[in-house]
Scaffold this motif. Structure first.
Motif, PDB file in Angstrom:
ATOM      1  N   UNK A 163       4.108   8.175  15.406  1.00 44.28           N
ATOM      2  CA  UNK A 163       5.726   8.740  14.926  1.00 44.28           C
ATOM      3  C   UNK A 163       5.845   7.719  15.432  1.00 44.28           C
ATOM      4  N   UNK A 164       4.911   8.046  17.817  1.00 44.29           N
ATOM      5  CA  UNK A 164       5.783   6.820  18.787  1.00 44.29           C
ATOM      6  C   UNK A 164       6.105   5.659  18.047  1.00 44.29           C
ATOM      7  N   UNK A 165       5.194   4.763  17.242  1.00 44.69           N
ATOM      8  CA  UNK A 165       5.027   3.800  17.023  1.00 44.69           C
ATOM      9  C   UNK A 165       6.479   3.411  15.420  1.00 44.69           C
ATOM     10  N   UNK A 166       7.163   2.274  16.016  1.00 43.42           N
ATOM     11  CA  UNK A 166       7.833   1.654  14.896  1.00 43.42           C
ATOM     12  C   UNK A 166       6.592   1.483  12.841  1.00 43.42           C
ATOM     13  N   UNK A 167       6.704   1.491  11.995  1.00 44.16           N
ATOM     14  CA  UNK A 167       5.682   1.512  11.309  1.00 44.16           C
ATOM     15  C   UNK A 167       5.439   0.005  10.895  1.00 44.16           C
ATOM     16  N   UNK A 168       6.293  -0.813  11.526  1.00 40.50           N
ATOM     17  CA  UNK A 168       5.259  -1.752  11.695  1.00 40.50           C
ATOM     18  C   UNK A 168       4.260  -2.187  12.355  1.00 40.50           C
ATOM     19  N   UNK A 169       4.251  -1.212  13.466  1.00 44.00           N
ATOM     20  CA  UNK A 169       2.649  -1.425  14.421  1.00 44.00           C
ATOM     21  C   UNK A 169       1.750  -0.500  14.303  1.00 44.00           C
ATOM     22  N   UNK A 170       1.918   0.220  13.263  1.00 43.99           N
ATOM     23  CA  UNK A 170       0.650   0.950  12.669  1.00 43.99           C
ATOM     24  C   UNK A 170      -1.143   0.339  12.998  1.00 43.99           C
ATOM     25  N   UNK A 171      -1.888   1.025  12.941  1.00 43.81           N
ATOM     26  CA  UNK A 171      -3.209   0.414  13.786  1.00 43.81           C
ATOM     27  C   UNK A 171      -3.483   0.689  12.158  1.00 43.81           C
ATOM     28  N   UNK A 172      -4.806  -0.314  11.854  1.00 42.80           N
ATOM     29  CA  UNK A 172      -5.239   0.231  10.973  1.00 42.80           C
ATOM     30  C   UNK A 172      -5.835   1.074   9.858  1.00 42.80           C
ATOM     31  N   UNK A 224      -4.411  13.346   1.405  1.00 42.69           N
ATOM     32  CA  UNK A 224      -3.930  13.076   0.115  1.00 42.69           C
ATOM     33  C   UNK A 224      -3.067  11.636   1.231  1.00 42.69           C
ATOM     34  N   UNK A 225      -2.881  10.697   0.123  1.00 37.32           N
ATOM     35  CA  UNK A 225      -2.550   9.395   0.956  1.00 37.32           C
ATOM     36  C   UNK A 225      -0.981   9.339   0.621  1.00 37.32           C
ATOM     37  N   UNK A 226       0.088   8.739   1.182  1.00 36.63           N
ATOM     38  CA  UNK A 226       1.026   9.392   0.942  1.00 36.63           C
ATOM     39  C   UNK A 226       1.958   7.771   1.519  1.00 36.63           C
ATOM     40  N   UNK A 227       3.314   7.983   1.398  1.00 37.39           N
ATOM     41  CA  UNK A 227       4.018   6.780   1.992  1.00 37.39           C
ATOM     42  C   UNK A 227       5.036   7.192   2.765  1.00 37.39           C
ATOM     43  N   UNK A 228       4.730   6.111   3.401  1.00 37.12           N
ATOM     44  CA  UNK A 228       5.887   6.136   4.596  1.00 37.12           C
ATOM     45  C   UNK A 228       7.217   5.535   4.485  1.00 37.12           C
ATOM     46  N   UNK A 229       8.624   5.939   4.508  1.00 40.23           N
ATOM     47  CA  UNK A 229       9.370   4.773   4.339  1.00 40.23           C
ATOM     48  C   UNK A 229      10.663   5.015   5.686  1.00 40.23           C
ATOM     49  N   UNK A 230      10.697   4.035   6.570  1.00 38.77           N
ATOM     50  CA  UNK A 230      11.690   3.724   7.630  1.00 38.77           C
ATOM     51  C   UNK A 230      13.023   3.258   7.079  1.00 38.77           C
ATOM     52  N   UNK A 231      13.751   4.620   7.341  1.00 42.94           N
ATOM     53  CA  UNK A 231      15.661   4.670   7.221  1.00 42.94           C
ATOM     54  C   UNK A 231      15.842   4.770   7.931  1.00 42.94           C
ATOM     55  N   UNK A 232      17.472   5.097   7.641  1.00 40.97           N
ATOM     56  CA  UNK A 232      18.642   5.440   8.932  1.00 40.97           C
ATOM     57  C   UNK A 232      17.902   7.661   8.264  1.00 40.97           C
ATOM     58  N   UNK A 233      18.860   8.324   8.999  1.00 40.95           N
ATOM     59  CA  UNK A 233      18.561   9.882   8.604  1.00 40.95           C
ATOM     60  C   UNK A 233      19.210  10.408   7.973  1.00 40.95           C
ATOM     61  N   UNK A 279      13.291  -1.634   2.656  1.00 40.73           N
ATOM     62  CA  UNK A 279      13.061  -1.153   4.001  1.00 40.73           C
ATOM     63  C   UNK A 279      11.272  -1.380   4.430  1.00 40.73           C
ATOM     64  N   UNK A 280      10.864  -0.673   5.304  1.00 39.17           N
ATOM     65  CA  UNK A 280       9.585  -1.309   5.626  1.00 39.17           C
ATOM     66  C   UNK A 280       8.749  -0.170   4.736  1.00 39.17           C
ATOM     67  N   UNK A 281       7.782   0.041   4.030  1.00 41.24           N
ATOM     68  CA  UNK A 281       7.493   0.906   3.934  1.00 41.24           C
ATOM     69  C   UNK A 281       5.890   0.403   4.000  1.00 41.24           C
ATOM     70  N   UNK A 282       5.092   1.508   4.193  1.00 44.11           N
ATOM     71  CA  UNK A 282       3.396   1.978   4.356  1.00 44.11           C
ATOM     72  C   UNK A 282       2.293   3.136   3.749  1.00 44.11           C
ATOM     73  N   UNK A 283       1.432   2.914   3.193  1.00 47.92           N
ATOM     74  CA  UNK A 283       1.092   3.909   2.791  1.00 47.92           C
ATOM     75  C   UNK A 283      -0.308   3.782   3.932  1.00 47.92           C
ATOM     76  N   UNK A 284      -0.437   5.425   4.148  1.00 45.25           N
ATOM     77  CA  UNK A 284      -1.191   5.684   5.530  1.00 45.25           C
ATOM     78  C   UNK A 284      -1.840   7.061   4.334  1.00 45.25           C
ATOM     79  N   UNK A 285      -2.935   7.384   5.019  1.00 44.98           N
ATOM     80  CA  UNK A 285      -3.239   9.123   4.767  1.00 44.98           C
ATOM     81  C   UNK A 285      -3.256   9.737   5.514  1.00 44.98           C
ATOM     82  N   UNK A 286      -2.939  11.457   5.441  1.00 39.72           N
ATOM     83  CA  UNK A 286      -2.405  12.768   5.959  1.00 39.72           C
ATOM     84  C   UNK A 286      -3.506  13.915   5.212  1.00 39.72           C
TER      85      UNK A 286
END
Length: 415
Positions: free
Chosen positions: A21-30, A53-62, A43-50
């Protein structure tokens, strides 16, 4: 401000904490990401493994993140097909101590595709029609629930296969509003916006050479309006019948059932002189066949899948000695239905090797097997058993031979 998770399930933050979470989504490692088809987003959207689960993560204002999170939770309570909200993460800071945008986290919808991925190979016009049907049904369900979308488009929708058709799911609820009831103007605004957005998306596909030459982008944009109005009218119109013809009301309700809707509340009134009766469906709930299948078998499926499985179930029940024709969906049917799941449905699905099923869910796989059986039976001019159909489906479809076998969408049941 400390990192905070606003989550629907206390188990999710434990898995989500492992993400960077300390990195912008665009900088997340593979190593954190999952490669899945993505639609267009502002918005910037990434699919990640948690965890699992596989989750969709979207950056936007609070503020819009929290608002969309609550709107998606409301849609879930209303039973509207939409992505499942998991959490909003706020208080993110970068390695330099500077603030990062909050994120909205939703669960990836298994087996779904954005429309652009579906057009990577030229899609037939009949399939595009099915997408319009699915989107029209979703829009009607939203409006019946009092939800004004405000940005209806193919880009804000995910599609899942549903027994030769498609089921549409809302992805982006950022512009939505919930009301007790929508006015005609609110509905018309949504419909007109859908027409403009879809025409624009079709024109983009045409410019990219991904649209079938027979498809007119403007006409297909207008088609959503026609399909929506036809369905809305059938679900909400007032019917006037001759007095005493109560079976007309039953016939109307069966027609609504055939469309996949139940009448949860109705208004019936006699005319002042008593020669006519007026019938108005006041509350209409989608998922008629889904609820029937779930009640009888415990299987949870899309609406068209449920309709197909119920047809197969009733055909199978008719061959059983303890079948009661007068009560096909009564108490005795529940015993037979569970036997069908145990002796027919599960063994048939399990006969297909797990590695060949890909992401297809069991209900869709069973539908495909029934369609393949129909195809083989038509070709042989005699009934091909389900066991033989499964064996042929594995070798001739799943193992990708050079000769092409017609897909489920080529059969009469999906026309």
């Amino acid at each position: 401000m400390a990192l905070q998770f606003n989550a629907t399930n206390p188990e999710h933050p434990a898995f989500l904490l492992e993400l960077p979470w300390h990195l912008p989504l665009e900088e997340w490692a593979e190593k954190h990401l999952v490669t899945l088809p993505r639609g267009i987003s502002r918005h910037v959207v990434r699919y990640a493994r948690a965890g699992a689960d596989v989750v969709a993560v979207k950056e936007l204002a609070e503020r819009p993140a929290v608002r969309e999170y609550e709107l998606l939770r409301t849609l879930a309570k209303l039973g509207i097909p939409a992505v499942d909200p998991l959490a909003v993460v706020t208080g993110r800071t970068g390695t330099d101590g500077g603030p990062l945008e909050p994120v909205l986290i939703t669960r990836h919808l298994n087996g779904s595709l954005p429309y652009r991925s579906m057009f990577e190979t030229t899609m037939r016009p009949t399939t595009v029609h099915r997408l319009m049907d699915a989107l029209a049904v979703l829009l009607v369900r939203l409006h019946l629930a009092g939800f004004a979308w405000g940005d209806c488009s193919l880009s804000n929708t995910l599609f899942r296969r549903d027994a030769g058709a498609y089921a549409a799911y809302l992805v982006d609820a950022e512009t939505g509003e919930v009301h007790s009831r929508l006015s005609t103007g609110q509905r018309e605004y949504d419909i007109d916006l859908a027409r403009v957005n879809i025409s624009g998306e079709m024109l983009d596909l045409e410019a990219a050479g991904a649209l079938h030459p027979s498809v007119d982008p403007i006409a297909f944009g207008a088609e959503i309006c026609q399909r929506y109005e036809e369905l809305w009218s059938e679900l909400t119109r007032t019917s006037v019948y001759p007095a005493g013809k109560y079976h007309y009301i039953e016939r109307r309700m069966r027609r609504l059932n055939d469309l996949g809707f139940d009448v949860a509340e109705m208004q019936i009134a006699n005319s002042p002189n008593g020669d006519t009766i007026t019938f108005v469906p006041k509350v209409v709930d989608a998922g008629h066949h889904q609820r029937q299948l779930l009640r009888l078998t415990g299987l949870d499926a899309e609406e068209n899948q449920a309709r197909r499985l119920l047809n197969d179930l009733e055909s199978w029940m008719a061959t059983q000695e303890d079948y009661a024709p007068g009560d096909p969906l009564g108490a005795r049917a529940e015993v037979l239905a569970h036997r069908w799941v145990r002796e027919v449905f599960r063994p048939t699905v399990r006969a297909v090797p797990q590695e060949l099923r890909s992401s297809m869910d069991p209900a869709e796989l069973y539908h495909e097997l029934l369609e393949h059986r129909w195809y083989l039976s038509e070709r042989a001019q005699l009934d091909i058993g389900l066991e033989a159909a499964v064996a042929d489906y594995i070798t001739s479809v799943l193992r990708r031979p050079e000769t092409e076998v017609p897909s489920a969408s080529d059969s009469p049941s999906s026309a």
